[in-house]
Design an enzyme around this catalytic site. Structure first.
Site, PDB file in Angstrom:
ATOM      1  N   GLU A   7      -6.756  23.946  60.767  1.00 40.83           N
ATOM      2  CA  GLU A   7      -8.170  23.748  60.453  1.00 40.83           C
ATOM      3  C   GLU A   7      -8.384  23.191  59.047  1.00 40.83           C
ATOM      4  O   GLU A   7      -9.190  22.303  58.823  1.00 40.83           O
ATOM      5  CB  GLU A   7      -8.938  25.074  60.609  1.00 40.83           C
ATOM      6  CG  GLU A   7      -9.018  25.535  62.065  1.00 40.83           C
ATOM      7  CD  GLU A   7      -9.720  26.872  62.200  1.00 40.83           C
ATOM      8  OE1 GLU A   7     -10.772  27.069  61.559  1.00 40.83           O
ATOM      9  OE2 GLU A   7      -9.216  27.742  62.939  1.00 40.83           O
ATOM     10  N   ASP A  89      -6.605  28.729  63.300  1.00 42.38           N
ATOM     11  CA  ASP A  89      -6.571  30.118  62.845  1.00 42.38           C
ATOM     12  C   ASP A  89      -6.439  31.109  64.003  1.00 42.38           C
ATOM     13  O   ASP A  89      -6.962  30.879  65.091  1.00 42.38           O
ATOM     14  CB  ASP A  89      -7.842  30.447  62.051  1.00 42.38           C
ATOM     15  CG  ASP A  89      -7.917  29.666  60.743  1.00 42.38           C
ATOM     16  OD1 ASP A  89      -6.893  29.066  60.349  1.00 42.38           O
ATOM     17  OD2 ASP A  89      -9.001  29.656  60.128  1.00 42.38           O
ATOM     18  N   ASP A  91      -7.866  33.599  65.292  1.00 40.97           N
ATOM     19  CA  ASP A  91      -9.016  34.443  65.592  1.00 40.97           C
ATOM     20  C   ASP A  91      -9.849  33.786  66.694  1.00 40.97           C
ATOM     21  O   ASP A  91      -9.465  32.753  67.241  1.00 40.97           O
ATOM     22  CB  ASP A  91      -9.853  34.707  64.326  1.00 40.97           C
ATOM     23  CG  ASP A  91     -10.321  33.422  63.660  1.00 40.97           C
ATOM     24  OD1 ASP A  91     -10.258  32.349  64.292  1.00 40.97           O
ATOM     25  OD2 ASP A  91     -10.769  33.482  62.498  1.00 40.97           O
ATOM     26  N   GLU A  93     -12.723  32.140  66.710  1.00 40.93           N
ATOM     27  CA  GLU A  93     -13.181  30.772  66.459  1.00 40.93           C
ATOM     28  C   GLU A  93     -12.001  29.803  66.493  1.00 40.93           C
ATOM     29  O   GLU A  93     -12.117  28.690  67.003  1.00 40.93           O
ATOM     30  CB  GLU A  93     -13.904  30.685  65.106  1.00 40.93           C
ATOM     31  CG  GLU A  93     -15.175  31.524  65.006  1.00 40.93           C
ATOM     32  CD  GLU A  93     -16.304  31.083  65.938  1.00 40.93           C
ATOM     33  OE1 GLU A  93     -16.437  29.869  66.178  1.00 40.93           O
ATOM     34  OE2 GLU A  93     -17.041  31.957  66.426  1.00 40.93           O
ATOM     35  N   TYR A 310      -6.143  31.653  50.938  1.00 33.03           N
ATOM     36  CA  TYR A 310      -7.419  31.251  51.508  1.00 33.03           C
ATOM     37  C   TYR A 310      -8.535  32.252  51.150  1.00 33.03           C
ATOM     38  O   TYR A 310      -8.325  33.460  51.175  1.00 33.03           O
ATOM     39  CB  TYR A 310      -7.284  31.137  53.029  1.00 33.03           C
ATOM     40  CG  TYR A 310      -8.441  30.421  53.649  1.00 33.03           C
ATOM     41  CD1 TYR A 310      -8.794  29.165  53.200  1.00 33.03           C
ATOM     42  CD2 TYR A 310      -9.189  31.009  54.650  1.00 33.03           C
ATOM     43  CE1 TYR A 310      -9.867  28.508  53.744  1.00 33.03           C
ATOM     44  CE2 TYR A 310     -10.257  30.355  55.207  1.00 33.03           C
ATOM     45  CZ  TYR A 310     -10.601  29.100  54.746  1.00 33.03           C
ATOM     46  OH  TYR A 310     -11.668  28.455  55.278  1.00 33.03           O
ATOM     47  N   ARG A 312     -11.684  32.606  52.539  1.00 38.45           N
ATOM     48  CA  ARG A 312     -12.622  33.127  53.545  1.00 38.45           C
ATOM     49  C   ARG A 312     -11.837  34.038  54.468  1.00 38.45           C
ATOM     50  O   ARG A 312     -11.254  33.602  55.456  1.00 38.45           O
ATOM     51  CB  ARG A 312     -13.268  31.979  54.326  1.00 38.45           C
ATOM     52  CG  ARG A 312     -14.322  31.234  53.512  1.00 38.45           C
ATOM     53  CD  ARG A 312     -15.070  30.223  54.353  1.00 38.45           C
ATOM     54  NE  ARG A 312     -14.392  28.942  54.318  1.00 38.45           N
ATOM     55  CZ  ARG A 312     -14.747  27.919  53.521  1.00 38.45           C
ATOM     56  NH1 ARG A 312     -15.762  28.041  52.699  1.00 38.45           N
ATOM     57  NH2 ARG A 312     -14.077  26.794  53.553  1.00 38.45           N
ATOM     58  N   HIS A 356      -6.447  35.730  58.240  1.00 35.09           N
ATOM     59  CA  HIS A 356      -5.791  35.325  56.998  1.00 35.09           C
ATOM     60  C   HIS A 356      -5.398  36.562  56.207  1.00 35.09           C
ATOM     61  O   HIS A 356      -5.811  37.663  56.507  1.00 35.09           O
ATOM     62  CB  HIS A 356      -6.748  34.478  56.150  1.00 35.09           C
ATOM     63  CG  HIS A 356      -7.381  33.355  56.904  1.00 35.09           C
ATOM     64  ND1 HIS A 356      -6.769  32.142  57.072  1.00 35.09           N
ATOM     65  CD2 HIS A 356      -8.562  33.271  57.563  1.00 35.09           C
ATOM     66  CE1 HIS A 356      -7.548  31.351  57.793  1.00 35.09           C
ATOM     67  NE2 HIS A 356      -8.657  32.016  58.112  1.00 35.09           N
TER      68      HIS A 356
END
Length: 700
Positions: A7, A89, A91, A93, A310, A312, A356
DNA sequence: CAGTGAGCGAGCTTCCGCTTGACTT
């Protein structure tokens, strides 16, 4: 050649350093396909089965407008690649992004390369939670397919948010007559928290109470200390009036004091966990006064320069490599503060996706020069220390220093304190007996606190925390049970209970996170949205609801109490978990919500009365027709308009005079706002005179 | 760096979550 798709472009860069020439790494930069912006974009079908509503939702996904070039690029590269490895990622999303990418690329592939066997063959899904060589190698050796249950959980979330937002916003346009309004599962609850808090403050009645301290001294020595009254004749006693206070003062002034008990215990204070997005935003707000947006901008820059992981994230995990590296650092620089084993931090949030790591420096041996001057490094290997590039600037250094210290401290030994709690008996006239308490605390081992002590940052929070329990932490002289004490003086204080404080950015983010509302990537945008819509305004860094915010909240909460309850999101998350683990079907979950919602929506559209937001009138008269001017609200803020609109169309800006003359034309300088809401100073003779300045001080 | 807006209703607006880059006084 194999194509790996991630991403973030920075992640792509880091990955390319770990992997050989056989891999091409590309970044999607977030989602590449989504629901259309300009319409609902979800086909809803009610297939009644045995008289019951059974809904089917078909999302009308389309490529995101500004991602079309990126999509073409991905298609081109994919066409030349052997394997396509979806490493988005790990997760909800991320799984959905992987699925959208595969859907877009696969369709193209079928067109250009007629399927020979399975068209899935070239696609693999891999996940890793930390960007280290070992984690990536392990992921590459363990590919899987796309997890459609997880994708469905994301689709349910996406569709539900779209239905709530795109059904309720038009309802607001209709009922309040203001076409920029919006409602949503997250933003409307954020506004509600602020409105509810304001009403608590309005309803708050301060209660008087008294605190009575007595200064006592060891007999024959000049060692005094303060003890606080808490009990009279065996019962805890709250003082509410001056008369009551005077009664106690009478007893204490003439009493005989002896030490009743001395309790000693060792207190351990453990370090805070490493930063995640929400705690980083809160700490930067409390210590530097930064907005969430400013913190994220600074963090983004540090991340892009490879200085931090990272930014976020909702996880407090630390990679094994980072742990061994920080332990080596502590062993070298603060040998006494190295614990026997690593300290593990469990992520608190129930809704965390843990895609993350925590936010930490990528190389713990890299310090910023300002910190190096202030921190006492005790070890031998000073030569190993590097510095961050000066180009990161003052703000970069501040934030890097904060992240670095929090991370190193989180793997240091706990601080130790000797706490002494003393109870003192005061025997007054008429056999009245009062008890007082004094608490002393001495740090015996600094541990992780040694890292914060240097610039006093930690001290500030310490003071704030100790204030909440109302007792001052002080050093006491040595005292023994039965010892007589000398009365010195009495220190009565009148106090009033305080209303709860208004939210600031830090406390609002904290509240949202605790309730599981919003995500690391959205905390900062939520704060912008609720202000853009004129629901709340920030005055001296605290959020106040506007009249509009109150009206909209009341309207939503009255008509849709379930959705704007803080419990709604947590129930949704439970359902999403069930979809992800395969026990529920996503259309069923969304349908269960949509059925009653849809019916309620129709009734409210038909029956709810129009909501008027009264912003008040003024003493000013309209220069054109003489009728009073009233305050109106537009997307751009408040303005004055003639009360007889539409027959008289006179309007006027509400300007704030600065009291400075325009250096260009001699006119008046007034405070103005750009389209995006940023304040600046301009000439009142605009557009004849176009003088403007960002800062008051620059006007000359 | 900025002249709008309300109301009416031609056409328009709006959600949450994932990522940066374009702006830069």
């Amino acid at each position: 050649m194999n194509l790996i798709i991630v991403e973030s472009p920075t992640k792509a860069q880091t990955l390319s350093r770990f992997l050989g020439k056989g891999y091409r790494i590309e970044a999607t930069m977030g989602h590449i396909r989504d629901l259309p912006i300009k319409k609902l974009g979800v086909h809803i079908q009610d297939k009644k089965i045995q008289d019951k509503d059974v809904y089917e939702f078909v999302p009308q996904y389309q490529p995101i407008a500004n991602r079309k070039v990126k999509i073409k690029e991905l298609k081109d590269i994919a066409g030349k690649s052997e394997q396509i490895i979806l490493a988005t990622d790990p997760d909800r999303e991320g799984e959905a992004i992987a699925w959208h990418v595969a859907s877009l690329l696969r369709r193209d592939e079928v067109k250009n390369h007629p399927p020979a066997g399975s068209s899935n063959g070239r696609f693999q899904r891999i996940v890793f939670h930390e960007i280290t060589k070992s984690a990536i190698d392990h992921a590459l050796q363990n590919p899987r397919g796309i997890d459609m249950h997880l994708v469905d959980a994301q689709q349910a979330r996406r569709v539900l948010d779209r239905l709530v937002g795109y059904k309720l916003s038009p309802l607001l346009w209709n009922k309040l007559g203001k076409r920029w309004l919006s409602a949503g599962r997250v933003q409307s609850v954020a506004v509600r928290l602020i409105v509810d808090r304001e009403r608590e403050i309005e309803a708050f009645k301060p209660v008087e109470y008294w605190v009575i301290d007595v200064q006592l001294e060891k007999v024959g020595k000049e060692e005094n200390f303060i003890a606080r009254f808490f009990q009279l004749n065996g019962k805890s006693y709250e003082i509410h009036t001056q008369d009551e206070a005077n009664g106690i003062i009478e007893v204490l002034k003439t009493a005989a004091y002896t030490v009743d008990s001395v309790d000693k215990k060792e207190l351990r204070r453990f370090p805070s966990p490493p930063f995640i997005t929400s705690t980083l935003q809160q700490t930067a707000a409390n210590r530097f006064g930064w907005s969430a947006k400013k913190t994220m901008n600074a963090a983004q820059s540090l991340y892009e320069q490879g200085l931090i992981t990272y930014h976020r994230t909702d996880s407090t995990n630390i990679s094994a490599e980072a742990i061994s590296s920080v332990r080596e650092f502590i062993k070298n620089m603060y040998p006494h503060y190295l614990p026997d084993a690593q300290i593990l931090y469990k992520t608190k949030s129930k809704v965390a996706q843990e895609a993350h790591e925590s936010i930490r420096p990528t190389h713990v041996w890299r310090l910023n020069p300002t910190d190096m001057k202030k921190i006492e490094l005790g070890g031998q290997n000073i030569g190993k220390i590097e510095t961050v590039p000066a180009s990161i600037g003052r703000e970069g250094e501040l934030l890097y220093g904060l992240i670095w210290k929090r991370f190193v401290a989180c793997q240091m030994r706990e601080a130790l304190f000797d706490q002494t709690a003393v109870v003192i008996k005061a025997i007054g006239k008429a056999s009245k007996e009062a008890l007082l308490r004094a608490t002393g605390e001495v740090m015996t081992f600094a541990g992780w606190l040694s890292l914060y002590k240097v610039d006093g940052e930690r001290k500030e929070t310490e003071v704030r925390e100790s204030e909440t329990n109302g007792e001052d932490k002080k050093i006491l002289p040595p005292l023994t049970v039965g010892e007589n004490l000398q009365y010195e003086k009495i220190l009565p204080q009148q106090k009033f209970t305080q209303p709860p404080p208004r939210f600031n950015e830090a406390s609002l983010i904290k509240a949202l996170e605790e309730k599981g509302i919003g995500r690391p990537s959205t905390y900062a945008p939520i704060i912008s949205t609720v202000q853009d819509r004129k629901y709340v305004e920030k005055i001296e860094k605290r959020f106040h609801p506007t009249d509009l915010g109150r009206s909209v909240t009341d309207f939503l909460v009255t008509n849709f109490p379930d959705i704007f309850d803080v419990g709604f999101t947590s129930e949704m998350e439970e359902d999403l978990d069930n979809i992800a683990n395969g026990t529920k079907e996503w259309n069923y979950v969304v349908g269960q919500f949509f059925g009653p919602f849809h019916k309620k929506l129709e009734t409210v559209f038909k029956e709810a009365p129009r909501v008027k937001v009264d912003l008040g009138t003024t003493d000013e008269k309209c220069p054109e027709c003489g009728n009073p001017l009233v305050i109106r609200l537009s997307k751009f803020g408040k303005f004055l308009a003639c009360s007889t609109f539409p027959s008289c169309k006179y309007t006027k800006n509400i300007v704030e005079r600065v009291g400075i003359a325009c250096p260009k034309c001699g006119g008046e300088i007034v405070l103005k706002r750009t389209r995006r809401g940023k304040q600046f100073y301009g000439c009142s003779n605009y557009p004849t005179c176009t003088y403007a300045s960002w800062k008051k001080e620059d006007i000359k």
